[in-house]
Design an enzyme around this catalytic site. Structure first.
Site, mmCIF file in Angstrom:
data_model
loop_
_atom_site.group_PDB
_atom_site.id
_atom_site.type_symbol
_atom_site.label_atom_id
_atom_site.label_comp_id
_atom_site.label_asym_id
_atom_site.label_seq_id
_atom_site.Cartn_x
_atom_site.Cartn_y
_atom_site.Cartn_z
ATOM 1 N N ARG A 33 0.853 -1.197 0.000
ATOM 2 C CA ARG A 33 0.000 0.000 0.000
ATOM 3 C C ARG A 33 0.888 1.247 0.000
ATOM 4 O O ARG A 33 2.129 1.149 0.086
ATOM 5 C CB ARG A 33 -0.931 -0.007 1.209
ATOM 6 C CG ARG A 33 -0.236 0.336 2.506
ATOM 7 C CD ARG A 33 -1.210 0.467 3.668
ATOM 8 N NE ARG A 33 -0.564 1.135 4.779
ATOM 9 C CZ ARG A 33 -1.020 1.133 6.028
ATOM 10 N NH1 ARG A 33 -2.133 0.494 6.317
ATOM 11 N NH2 ARG A 33 -0.385 1.790 6.972
ATOM 12 N N ASP A 81 8.434 -9.947 6.472
ATOM 13 C CA ASP A 81 8.625 -9.057 7.621
ATOM 14 C C ASP A 81 10.093 -8.661 7.592
ATOM 15 O O ASP A 81 10.977 -9.500 7.815
ATOM 16 C CB ASP A 81 8.273 -9.788 8.926
ATOM 17 C CG ASP A 81 8.452 -8.885 10.144
ATOM 18 O OD1 ASP A 81 9.185 -7.876 10.046
ATOM 19 O OD2 ASP A 81 7.880 -9.197 11.202
ATOM 20 N N VAL A 82 10.348 -7.390 7.350
ATOM 21 C CA VAL A 82 11.735 -6.955 7.117
ATOM 22 C C VAL A 82 12.626 -7.094 8.351
ATOM 23 O O VAL A 82 13.843 -6.969 8.248
ATOM 24 C CB VAL A 82 11.792 -5.497 6.598
ATOM 25 C CG1 VAL A 82 11.123 -5.382 5.241
ATOM 26 C CG2 VAL A 82 11.208 -4.508 7.606
ATOM 27 N N ASN A 107 11.526 0.263 1.560
ATOM 28 C CA ASN A 107 10.474 1.279 1.742
ATOM 29 C C ASN A 107 9.654 1.071 3.014
ATOM 30 O O ASN A 107 9.079 2.026 3.537
ATOM 31 C CB ASN A 107 9.558 1.228 0.503
ATOM 32 C CG ASN A 107 8.235 1.902 0.732
ATOM 33 O OD1 ASN A 107 8.113 3.126 0.638
ATOM 34 N ND2 ASN A 107 7.205 1.128 1.062
ATOM 35 N N TYR A 131 11.372 7.470 15.202
ATOM 36 C CA TYR A 131 11.251 7.685 13.753
ATOM 37 C C TYR A 131 12.406 8.564 13.270
ATOM 38 O O TYR A 131 13.076 8.253 12.284
ATOM 39 C CB TYR A 131 9.906 8.340 13.452
ATOM 40 C CG TYR A 131 9.558 8.401 11.978
ATOM 41 C CD1 TYR A 131 9.108 7.273 11.315
ATOM 42 C CD2 TYR A 131 9.688 9.582 11.264
ATOM 43 C CE1 TYR A 131 8.786 7.315 9.964
ATOM 44 C CE2 TYR A 131 9.369 9.641 9.917
ATOM 45 C CZ TYR A 131 8.913 8.500 9.273
ATOM 46 O OH TYR A 131 8.599 8.557 7.931
ATOM 47 N N LYS A 190 15.384 7.452 10.657
ATOM 48 C CA LYS A 190 15.527 8.066 9.334
ATOM 49 C C LYS A 190 16.889 8.756 9.171
ATOM 50 O O LYS A 190 17.448 8.778 8.076
ATOM 51 C CB LYS A 190 14.370 9.041 9.078
ATOM 52 C CG LYS A 190 12.988 8.355 9.020
ATOM 53 C CD LYS A 190 12.923 7.251 7.968
ATOM 54 C CE LYS A 190 11.527 6.672 7.801
ATOM 55 N NZ LYS A 190 11.474 5.595 6.782
ATOM 56 N N VAL A 225 3.481 12.929 2.670
ATOM 57 C CA VAL A 225 2.723 12.207 1.646
ATOM 58 C C VAL A 225 1.574 11.560 2.412
ATOM 59 O O VAL A 225 1.820 10.860 3.394
ATOM 60 C CB VAL A 225 3.587 11.116 0.981
ATOM 61 C CG1 VAL A 225 2.796 10.374 -0.079
ATOM 62 C CG2 VAL A 225 4.865 11.719 0.381
ATOM 63 N N THR A 263 -0.801 8.938 3.391
ATOM 64 C CA THR A 263 -0.938 7.486 3.183
ATOM 65 C C THR A 263 -1.537 6.882 4.452
ATOM 66 O O THR A 263 -1.836 7.600 5.409
ATOM 67 C CB THR A 263 0.444 6.837 2.957
ATOM 68 O OG1 THR A 263 1.217 6.998 4.158
ATOM 69 C CG2 THR A 263 1.192 7.442 1.777
HETATM 70 N N1 LIG Z 1 3.823 9.279 4.422
HETATM 71 C C1 LIG Z 1 4.746 10.197 4.676
HETATM 72 O O1 LIG Z 1 4.438 11.380 4.905
HETATM 73 C C2 LIG Z 1 6.201 9.819 4.678
HETATM 74 C C3 LIG Z 1 7.163 10.839 4.689
HETATM 75 C C4 LIG Z 1 8.504 10.504 4.683
HETATM 76 C C5 LIG Z 1 8.879 9.182 4.634
HETATM 77 N N2 LIG Z 1 7.937 8.198 4.622
HETATM 78 C C6 LIG Z 1 8.380 6.816 4.560
HETATM 79 O O2 LIG Z 1 7.897 6.212 3.383
HETATM 80 C C7 LIG Z 1 7.825 4.808 3.570
HETATM 81 C C8 LIG Z 1 6.468 4.318 3.086
HETATM 82 O O3 LIG Z 1 5.471 4.834 3.952
HETATM 83 P P1 LIG Z 1 3.990 5.166 3.488
HETATM 84 O O4 LIG Z 1 3.807 6.608 3.675
HETATM 85 O O5 LIG Z 1 3.699 4.570 2.164
HETATM 86 O O6 LIG Z 1 3.181 4.426 4.661
HETATM 87 P P2 LIG Z 1 2.219 3.142 4.656
HETATM 88 O O7 LIG Z 1 1.927 2.893 6.097
HETATM 89 O O8 LIG Z 1 1.084 3.329 3.723
HETATM 90 O O9 LIG Z 1 3.149 1.996 4.069
HETATM 91 C C9 LIG Z 1 4.139 1.354 4.817
HETATM 92 C C10 LIG Z 1 4.205 -0.083 4.370
HETATM 93 O O10 LIG Z 1 5.222 -0.745 5.124
HETATM 94 C C11 LIG Z 1 4.714 -1.996 5.516
HETATM 95 N N3 LIG Z 1 5.402 -2.533 6.687
HETATM 96 C C12 LIG Z 1 5.329 -2.102 7.967
HETATM 97 N N4 LIG Z 1 6.062 -2.893 8.776
HETATM 98 C C13 LIG Z 1 6.615 -3.840 7.963
HETATM 99 C C14 LIG Z 1 7.477 -4.929 8.191
HETATM 100 N N5 LIG Z 1 7.920 -5.250 9.426
HETATM 101 N N6 LIG Z 1 7.857 -5.696 7.146
HETATM 102 C C15 LIG Z 1 7.401 -5.413 5.892
HETATM 103 N N7 LIG Z 1 6.581 -4.392 5.615
HETATM 104 C C16 LIG Z 1 6.189 -3.615 6.640
HETATM 105 C C17 LIG Z 1 3.239 -1.726 5.808
HETATM 106 O O11 LIG Z 1 2.495 -2.929 5.882
HETATM 107 C C18 LIG Z 1 2.884 -0.836 4.649
HETATM 108 O O12 LIG Z 1 2.498 -1.562 3.499
HETATM 109 C C19 LIG Z 1 8.085 4.565 5.040
HETATM 110 O O13 LIG Z 1 9.423 4.162 5.225
HETATM 111 C C20 LIG Z 1 7.863 5.931 5.665
HETATM 112 O O14 LIG Z 1 8.577 6.106 6.864
HETATM 113 C C21 LIG Z 1 6.610 8.491 4.655
#
Ligand SMILES: NC(=O)c1ccc[n+]([C@@H]2O[C@H](COP(=O)([O-])OP(=O)(O)OC[C@H]3O[C@@H](n4cnc5c(N)ncnc54)[C@H](O)[C@@H]3O)[C@@H](O)[C@H]2O)c1
Length: 259
Positions: A17, A64-65, A91, A155, A159, A188, A190
C-alpha cells in the site's frame, strides 16, 4: 515497448500500500519484474493481482523486514523466479505518535527494527545476488525527518540512521557496481498518517502548500533504480515541496511582509 528498467528484477518492501504500492506499480510499468514484500498479506496480494491484470510481471511475497529468515526466502524467490535481483527498495516503515518522554522502550525498538534494521538486513541479503548479476541499485526510503527533529524520536533516529547506512553501504559496494541512495520525502498522505492531526499544519508550512503524491516519490525511486542515475551513489535526495529548504524562513518572510 522498452521501459526505463526493462528486464530488471526489483524487490519493494512495504509494497502492499501507500508509496511502496506506487513504486512497485511504476517499476513494473517501466519493464521490471517486481516482487512485492509486505506484512499486509491481503493488500499485498491484491495489489500484485491488480498489476498482473494489467499484464505486468508482479508477484507477492510475505516479508517481515525485521526477520532475517524472511529476507533469505524473499531473495531465494527472486533467484528461483528470475535468477537475478537488480533493484531493492527498502520502503517499509512505521511511526509512533509519542515523544521522548512518552515512548515505551518496546515501541522505540520496534520502529528502529523495522525502519533501520530492516534495511540493513535487506541490504545484507540482497547484495550477493545483485553481485552475481553484475550490480544493482538499492534505494532506502528515509524522510525529511532524517534532516531535522520530528516529535517521534524513534522515527527521527531511524531516518537519520538510514542516511548513514546508505553512505556506508554505498562506499562498501561501489566496487561491485551496486549504488545505494536514500530518498527523503516530506508529507505524503498514506495509511501511515492519514488520521494524524499534523496534516493541515504541515501542508500550511510546506512552501508548495500541498502534500506529495506517492506517484511523485515513485518517479524518484524509478530514477535511482534506472541507468539514468548511473553515477549517483551515497546520496540522500529530499523531495518535500521545499520544506527542508527553509519552510521556517518562508513563513517569517510572509508574516513580516518580505514575500
Ligand atoms: N507518508 C509520509 O508522509 C512519509 C514521509 C517521509 C517518509 N515516509 C516513509 O515512506 C515509507 C512508506 O510509507 P507510506 O507513507 O507509504 O506508509 P504506509 O503505512 O502506507 O506503508 C508502509 C508499508 O510498510 C509496511 N510494513 C510495515 N512494517 C513492515 C514490516 N515489518 N515488514 C514489511 N513491511 C512492513 C506496511 O504494511 C505498509 O504496506 C516509510 O518508510 C515511511 O517512513 C513516509
Amino acid at each position: 515497448m522498452s521501459g526505463r528498467v526493462q528486464g530488471r528484477v526489483a524487490l519493494v518492501t512495504g509494497g502492499g500500500r501507500g508509496q511502496g504500492a506506487a513504486e512497485a506499480a511504476l517499476l513494473a510499468r517501466e519493464g521490471a519484474s517486481v516482487l512485492i514484500g509486505d506484512v499486509l498479506l491481503e493488500d499485498g496480494k491484491a495489489h500484485a493481482e491488480a498489476l498482473r491484470a494489467e499484464g505486468l510481471d508482479v508477484r507477492f511475497q510475505a516479508l517481515d523486514v525485521t526477520d532475517p529468515e524472511h529476507w533469505e526466502t524473499a531473495v531465494r524467490t527472486c533467484r528461483e523466479w528470475k535468477g537475478r535481483l537488480d533493484v531493492l527498495v527498502n520502503n517499509a516503515g512505521i511511526i509512533n505518535r509519542t515523544t521522548v518522554a512518552s515512548t515505551a522502550l518496546d515501541a522505540w525498538k520496534r520502529v528502529l527494527d523495522v525502519n533501520l534494521t530492516g534495511a540493513f538486513l535487506g541490504t545484507q541479503a540482497a547484495v550477493p545476488l545483485m553481485r552475481e548479476g553484475g550490480g544493482g541499485s538499492i534505494v532506502n526510503i528515509s524522510s525529511n525527518s532524517g534532516f531535522s527533529g520530528h516529535y517521534d524520536p524513534a522515527y527521527t533516529a531511524s531516518k537519520w540512521g538510514l542516511r548513514g547506512l546508505t553512505r556506508s553501504a554505498a562506499m562498501e559496494f561501489a566496487r561491485h557496481n551496486i549504488r545505494v541512495n536514500a530518498i527523503c520525502p516530506g508529507l505524503v498522505v498514506t495509511g501511515l498518517n492519514k488520521d494524524s492531526p499534523h496534516l493541515k499544519p504541515m501542508i500550511e508550512m510546506t512552501p508548495m502548500r500541498r502534500s506529495g503524491a506517492p506517484e511523485e516519490i515513485a518517479e524518484l525511486v524509478l530514477f535511482l533504480a534506472s541507468d539514468a542515475s548511473g553515477f549517483i551513489t551515497g546520496e540522500d535526495i529530499v523531495i518535500d515541496g521545499g520544506f527542508t529548504a527553509g519552510a521556517a524562513y518562508r513563513r517569517v518572510a510572509e508574516e513580516t511582509g518580505i514575500f
